[in-house]
Design a protein around this motif. Structure first.
Motif, mmCIF file in Angstrom:
data_model
loop_
_atom_site.group_PDB
_atom_site.id
_atom_site.type_symbol
_atom_site.label_atom_id
_atom_site.label_comp_id
_atom_site.label_asym_id
_atom_site.label_seq_id
_atom_site.Cartn_x
_atom_site.Cartn_y
_atom_site.Cartn_z
ATOM 1 N N PRO A 106 44.667 30.218 40.137
ATOM 2 C CA PRO A 106 43.302 30.739 40.067
ATOM 3 C C PRO A 106 43.100 32.036 40.857
ATOM 4 O O PRO A 106 42.091 32.714 40.658
ATOM 5 C CB PRO A 106 42.438 29.603 40.646
ATOM 6 C CG PRO A 106 43.372 28.809 41.482
ATOM 7 C CD PRO A 106 44.733 28.938 40.838
ATOM 8 N N LEU A 107 44.032 32.404 41.708
ATOM 9 C CA LEU A 107 43.884 33.645 42.467
ATOM 10 C C LEU A 107 44.037 34.894 41.599
ATOM 11 O O LEU A 107 43.625 35.980 42.002
ATOM 12 C CB LEU A 107 44.873 33.690 43.630
ATOM 13 C CG LEU A 107 44.531 32.770 44.793
ATOM 14 C CD1 LEU A 107 45.628 32.821 45.853
ATOM 15 C CD2 LEU A 107 43.193 33.135 45.404
ATOM 16 N N GLN A 108 44.617 34.742 40.418
ATOM 17 C CA GLN A 108 44.753 35.908 39.542
ATOM 18 C C GLN A 108 43.394 36.433 39.109
ATOM 19 O O GLN A 108 43.204 37.637 38.984
ATOM 20 C CB GLN A 108 45.603 35.576 38.314
ATOM 21 C CG GLN A 108 47.072 35.374 38.598
ATOM 22 C CD GLN A 108 47.739 36.578 39.229
ATOM 23 O OE1 GLN A 108 48.184 36.506 40.361
ATOM 24 N NE2 GLN A 108 47.823 37.661 38.519
ATOM 25 N N LEU A 109 42.441 35.540 38.881
ATOM 26 C CA LEU A 109 41.124 35.983 38.417
ATOM 27 C C LEU A 109 40.432 36.910 39.426
ATOM 28 O O LEU A 109 39.968 37.991 39.042
ATOM 29 C CB LEU A 109 40.241 34.788 38.059
ATOM 30 C CG LEU A 109 38.851 35.158 37.536
ATOM 31 C CD1 LEU A 109 38.949 36.019 36.281
ATOM 32 C CD2 LEU A 109 38.046 33.898 37.269
ATOM 33 N N PRO A 110 40.373 36.556 40.705
ATOM 34 C CA PRO A 110 39.760 37.504 41.651
ATOM 35 C C PRO A 110 40.502 38.842 41.717
ATOM 36 O O PRO A 110 39.870 39.889 41.904
ATOM 37 C CB PRO A 110 39.818 36.786 43.000
ATOM 38 C CG PRO A 110 40.001 35.355 42.682
ATOM 39 C CD PRO A 110 40.687 35.284 41.355
ATOM 40 N N LEU A 111 41.818 38.817 41.545
ATOM 41 C CA LEU A 111 42.570 40.081 41.548
ATOM 42 C C LEU A 111 42.172 40.944 40.352
ATOM 43 O O LEU A 111 41.973 42.160 40.490
ATOM 44 C CB LEU A 111 44.075 39.811 41.540
ATOM 45 C CG LEU A 111 44.653 39.238 42.828
ATOM 46 C CD1 LEU A 111 46.117 38.858 42.619
ATOM 47 C CD2 LEU A 111 44.518 40.224 43.969
ATOM 48 N N VAL A 112 42.049 40.331 39.187
ATOM 49 C CA VAL A 112 41.634 41.071 37.988
ATOM 50 C C VAL A 112 40.235 41.645 38.196
ATOM 51 O O VAL A 112 39.986 42.831 37.917
ATOM 52 C CB VAL A 112 41.676 40.165 36.738
ATOM 53 C CG1 VAL A 112 41.024 40.845 35.535
ATOM 54 C CG2 VAL A 112 43.117 39.768 36.408
#
Length: 126
Positions: A106-112
Motif C-alpha cells: 500500500p505504500l506505492q499509492l502515497p508515492l504515486v
C-alpha cells in the motif's frame, strides 16, 4: 523553505537514495525482480537504479521537475509488480519480514500521489 518547496527535494532524495542502493547492494533487488521479465535480474536492478537516479535529477531541477515527477509516478506504478513478487516470495519468512513485505504494497499509492502532487506544483514554475 516552505513545505511545498521541500517536497520535490525530498522526493528527489528518496529516489536518489533508492537508485544508489540498487548499485550498492544489487543482490537484494535482484531477488524481487519478477521472474516473468526477460533477461537477467541484475540488468533490471541496474536499469531501475539508473532510472531512479535520472528521475531524482529531473525532479531536483525546477525546469524538468513537472515532467520528471510525472515519470516518477508512472515508475512507481511500474515497479509495483516487484513489490508483489517480494510479498509472495516472503510469505514463509519470519513474521516481521513478512509484514514488511506486505506493508510495501500500500505504500506505492502515497508515492504515486506524492509524485503527482510535485508534478502539479512544478508545472507553474519555470
Amino acid at each position: 523553505m516552505p513545505r511545498s518547496e521541500r517536497s520535490p527535494l525530498l522526493l528527489a532524495g528518496l529516489l536518489a537514495a533508492a537508485g544508489v542502493a540498487h548499485f550498492a547492494a544489487p543482490r537484494q533487488f535482484d531477488a524481487i525482480i519478477p521472474r516473468a521479465l526477460p533477461g537477467s535480474p541484475r540488468a533490471w536492478t541496474y536499469g531501475s537504479g539508473a532510472v531512479e537516479l535520472a528521475l531524482a535529477a529531473g525532479i531536483a531541477a525546477p525546469r524538468t521537475r513537472a515532467a520528471a515527477a510525472k515519470a516518477a509516478a508512472a515508475f512507481f506504478v511500474g515497479v509495483f509488480p516487484a513489490n508483489v513478487q517480494m510479498a509472495v516470495d516472503w510469505r514463509d519468512r519470519p513474521a516481521p519480514l513478512r509484514a514488511a513485505a506486505l506493508a510495501r504494497l500500500p505504500l506505492q499509492l502515497p508515492l504515486v500521489l506524492w509524485a503527482r502532487g510535485v508534478a502539479r506544483n512544478g508545472e507553474g514554475r519555470s
